[in-house]
Design a protein around this motif. Structure first.
Motif, mmCIF file in Angstrom:
data_model
loop_
_atom_site.group_PDB
_atom_site.id
_atom_site.type_symbol
_atom_site.label_atom_id
_atom_site.label_comp_id
_atom_site.label_asym_id
_atom_site.label_seq_id
_atom_site.Cartn_x
_atom_site.Cartn_y
_atom_site.Cartn_z
ATOM 1 N N ILE A 1 -4.115 0.403 -2.096
ATOM 2 C CA ILE A 1 -5.026 1.223 -3.039
ATOM 3 C C ILE A 1 -4.515 2.703 -3.082
ATOM 4 O O ILE A 1 -4.888 3.193 -1.836
ATOM 5 C CB ILE A 1 -6.496 0.794 -2.882
ATOM 6 C CG1 ILE A 1 -6.699 -0.685 -2.799
ATOM 7 C CG2 ILE A 1 -7.225 1.300 -3.974
ATOM 8 C CD1 ILE A 1 -6.136 -1.557 -4.040
ATOM 9 N N ALA A 2 -4.259 3.260 -4.114
ATOM 10 C CA ALA A 2 -4.523 4.746 -4.328
ATOM 11 C C ALA A 2 -5.989 5.302 -4.691
ATOM 12 O O ALA A 2 -6.686 4.613 -5.138
ATOM 13 C CB ALA A 2 -3.549 5.283 -5.217
ATOM 14 N N PHE A 3 -6.226 6.283 -3.920
ATOM 15 C CA PHE A 3 -7.591 6.984 -4.512
ATOM 16 C C PHE A 3 -7.467 8.384 -4.410
ATOM 17 O O PHE A 3 -6.522 9.328 -4.173
ATOM 18 C CB PHE A 3 -8.743 6.730 -3.338
ATOM 19 C CG PHE A 3 -8.120 7.214 -1.974
ATOM 20 C CD1 PHE A 3 -8.738 8.431 -1.586
ATOM 21 C CD2 PHE A 3 -7.418 6.239 -1.226
ATOM 22 C CE1 PHE A 3 -8.300 8.966 -0.272
ATOM 23 C CE2 PHE A 3 -7.103 6.870 0.266
ATOM 24 C CZ PHE A 3 -7.513 8.156 0.688
ATOM 25 N N ASP A 4 -8.043 9.002 -5.647
ATOM 26 C CA ASP A 4 -8.242 10.319 -5.821
ATOM 27 C C ASP A 4 -9.426 11.380 -5.347
ATOM 28 O O ASP A 4 -10.158 10.748 -4.499
ATOM 29 C CB ASP A 4 -7.862 10.564 -7.422
ATOM 30 C CG ASP A 4 -9.292 10.302 -8.337
ATOM 31 O OD1 ASP A 4 -10.241 9.857 -7.600
ATOM 32 O OD2 ASP A 4 -9.301 10.024 -9.471
ATOM 33 N N GLU A 5 -9.262 12.511 -5.688
ATOM 34 C CA GLU A 5 -10.420 13.353 -4.936
ATOM 35 C C GLU A 5 -11.904 12.814 -5.436
ATOM 36 O O GLU A 5 -12.519 13.205 -4.734
ATOM 37 C CB GLU A 5 -10.125 14.854 -5.782
ATOM 38 C CG GLU A 5 -8.836 15.548 -5.361
ATOM 39 C CD GLU A 5 -8.808 15.971 -3.905
ATOM 40 O OE1 GLU A 5 -9.828 16.103 -3.345
ATOM 41 O OE2 GLU A 5 -7.868 16.284 -3.259
ATOM 42 N N ASN A 6 -11.893 12.085 -6.564
ATOM 43 C CA ASN A 6 -13.229 11.724 -6.920
ATOM 44 C C ASN A 6 -13.549 10.332 -6.415
ATOM 45 O O ASN A 6 -14.636 9.711 -6.647
ATOM 46 C CB ASN A 6 -13.313 11.535 -8.687
ATOM 47 C CG ASN A 6 -13.116 13.129 -9.078
ATOM 48 O OD1 ASN A 6 -13.714 14.060 -8.352
ATOM 49 N ND2 ASN A 6 -12.198 12.925 -10.031
ATOM 50 N N GLY A 7 -12.705 9.732 -5.697
ATOM 51 C CA GLY A 7 -12.900 8.473 -5.293
ATOM 52 C C GLY A 7 -12.611 7.246 -5.986
ATOM 53 O O GLY A 7 -12.708 6.046 -5.845
ATOM 54 N N GLU A 8 -11.893 7.637 -7.313
ATOM 55 C CA GLU A 8 -11.277 6.641 -8.084
ATOM 56 C C GLU A 8 -10.289 5.739 -7.584
ATOM 57 O O GLU A 8 -9.317 6.447 -6.716
ATOM 58 C CB GLU A 8 -11.049 7.267 -9.654
ATOM 59 C CG GLU A 8 -12.256 7.950 -10.062
ATOM 60 C CD GLU A 8 -13.103 6.627 -10.587
ATOM 61 O OE1 GLU A 8 -12.845 5.655 -11.152
ATOM 62 O OE2 GLU A 8 -14.281 7.257 -10.505
ATOM 63 N N LEU A 9 -10.350 4.549 -7.536
ATOM 64 C CA LEU A 9 -9.144 3.794 -7.070
ATOM 65 C C LEU A 9 -8.222 3.209 -7.955
ATOM 66 O O LEU A 9 -8.771 2.759 -8.979
ATOM 67 C CB LEU A 9 -9.907 2.516 -6.052
ATOM 68 C CG LEU A 9 -11.125 2.734 -5.173
ATOM 69 C CD1 LEU A 9 -11.640 1.690 -4.713
ATOM 70 C CD2 LEU A 9 -10.527 3.719 -4.184
ATOM 71 N N THR A 10 -6.972 3.015 -7.617
ATOM 72 C CA THR A 10 -5.985 2.212 -8.441
ATOM 73 C C THR A 10 -4.993 1.544 -7.852
ATOM 74 O O THR A 10 -4.858 1.976 -6.445
ATOM 75 C CB THR A 10 -5.354 3.410 -9.413
ATOM 76 O OG1 THR A 10 -4.520 4.264 -8.615
ATOM 77 C CG2 THR A 10 -5.995 4.070 -10.297
ATOM 78 N N HIS A 11 -4.281 0.705 -8.164
ATOM 79 C CA HIS A 11 -3.499 -0.197 -7.414
ATOM 80 C C HIS A 11 -2.236 0.825 -7.225
ATOM 81 O O HIS A 11 -1.652 1.383 -8.122
ATOM 82 C CB HIS A 11 -3.258 -1.325 -8.294
ATOM 83 C CG HIS A 11 -2.058 -2.260 -7.599
ATOM 84 N ND1 HIS A 11 -0.800 -2.208 -7.886
ATOM 85 C CD2 HIS A 11 -2.197 -3.201 -6.803
ATOM 86 C CE1 HIS A 11 -0.170 -3.319 -7.085
ATOM 87 N NE2 HIS A 11 -0.982 -3.755 -6.637
ATOM 88 N N PHE A 12 -1.790 0.651 -6.168
ATOM 89 C CA PHE A 12 -0.401 1.312 -5.766
ATOM 90 C C PHE A 12 0.694 0.248 -5.460
ATOM 91 O O PHE A 12 1.786 0.374 -5.863
ATOM 92 C CB PHE A 12 -0.517 2.185 -4.418
ATOM 93 C CG PHE A 12 0.411 3.234 -4.162
ATOM 94 C CD1 PHE A 12 0.820 4.454 -4.646
ATOM 95 C CD2 PHE A 12 1.558 2.849 -3.098
ATOM 96 C CE1 PHE A 12 1.651 4.875 -4.762
ATOM 97 C CE2 PHE A 12 2.406 3.760 -2.967
ATOM 98 C CZ PHE A 12 2.567 4.786 -3.661
ATOM 99 N N ALA A 13 0.363 -0.842 -4.634
ATOM 100 C CA ALA A 13 1.386 -1.795 -4.307
ATOM 101 C C ALA A 13 0.739 -3.110 -3.835
ATOM 102 O O ALA A 13 -0.400 -3.127 -3.430
ATOM 103 C CB ALA A 13 2.326 -1.297 -3.428
ATOM 104 N N SER A 14 1.394 -4.149 -4.085
ATOM 105 C CA SER A 14 1.081 -5.358 -3.559
ATOM 106 C C SER A 14 2.139 -6.077 -2.471
ATOM 107 O O SER A 14 3.289 -5.716 -2.612
ATOM 108 C CB SER A 14 0.946 -6.612 -4.526
ATOM 109 O OG SER A 14 -0.129 -6.262 -5.373
ATOM 110 N N HIS A 15 1.626 -6.819 -1.264
ATOM 111 C CA HIS A 15 2.650 -7.310 -0.423
ATOM 112 C C HIS A 15 1.981 -8.507 -0.025
ATOM 113 O O HIS A 15 1.029 -8.968 -0.174
ATOM 114 C CB HIS A 15 2.560 -6.246 1.046
ATOM 115 C CG HIS A 15 3.024 -5.198 0.679
ATOM 116 N ND1 HIS A 15 4.368 -4.831 0.881
ATOM 117 C CD2 HIS A 15 2.266 -3.813 0.510
ATOM 118 C CE1 HIS A 15 4.620 -3.709 0.564
ATOM 119 N NE2 HIS A 15 3.397 -2.884 0.304
#
Length: 108
Positions: A94-108
């Motif tokens: 999971i990627a996260f930004d300065e505001n704590g927003e989460l986005t998918h980065f990769a799956s394994h």
């Protein structure tokens, strides 16, 4: 988490590992959202790496330089680097930004 450190070293990273008395304070200082927390926190070239993130994903992060604060593998899923063993389970990075927003980065 010495096995995750070994995984990084095997993939070309130079690691300086430091045990601290309160890792949660470090997580707060570097901006790890609580919902993606894990057992260890790393800083690599300005990015926060939380938990058992595969070296391939860190290398992609460093190559692509997306506008995120960091990437994380929440918890300690079996089958992630440093958590090898029987019964591996699928997991997401999971990627996260300065505001704590989460986005998918990769799956394994």
């Amino acid at each position: 988490c010495s096995m995750w450190v070994a995984h990084l070293e095997e993939n070309g990273f130079t690691v300086k590992s430091t045990d601290v008395p309160n890792i949660n304070r470090i997580k707060q200082e570097v901006g790890v959202p609580g919902r993606v927390g894990s057992c260890h926190t790393a800083i690599i070239d300005g990015y926060v790496i939380e938990g058992h993130v595969p070296a391939e994903d860190i290398l992609r992060l460093l190559a692509d330089r997306p506008p995120v604060k960091g990437i994380a593998v929440p918890g300690m899923p079996m089958g992630s680097p440093g958590m090898e063993g029987p019964n591996p389970q699928p997991y997401d990075v999971i990627a996260f930004d300065e505001n704590g927003e989460l986005t998918h980065f990769a799956s394994h």
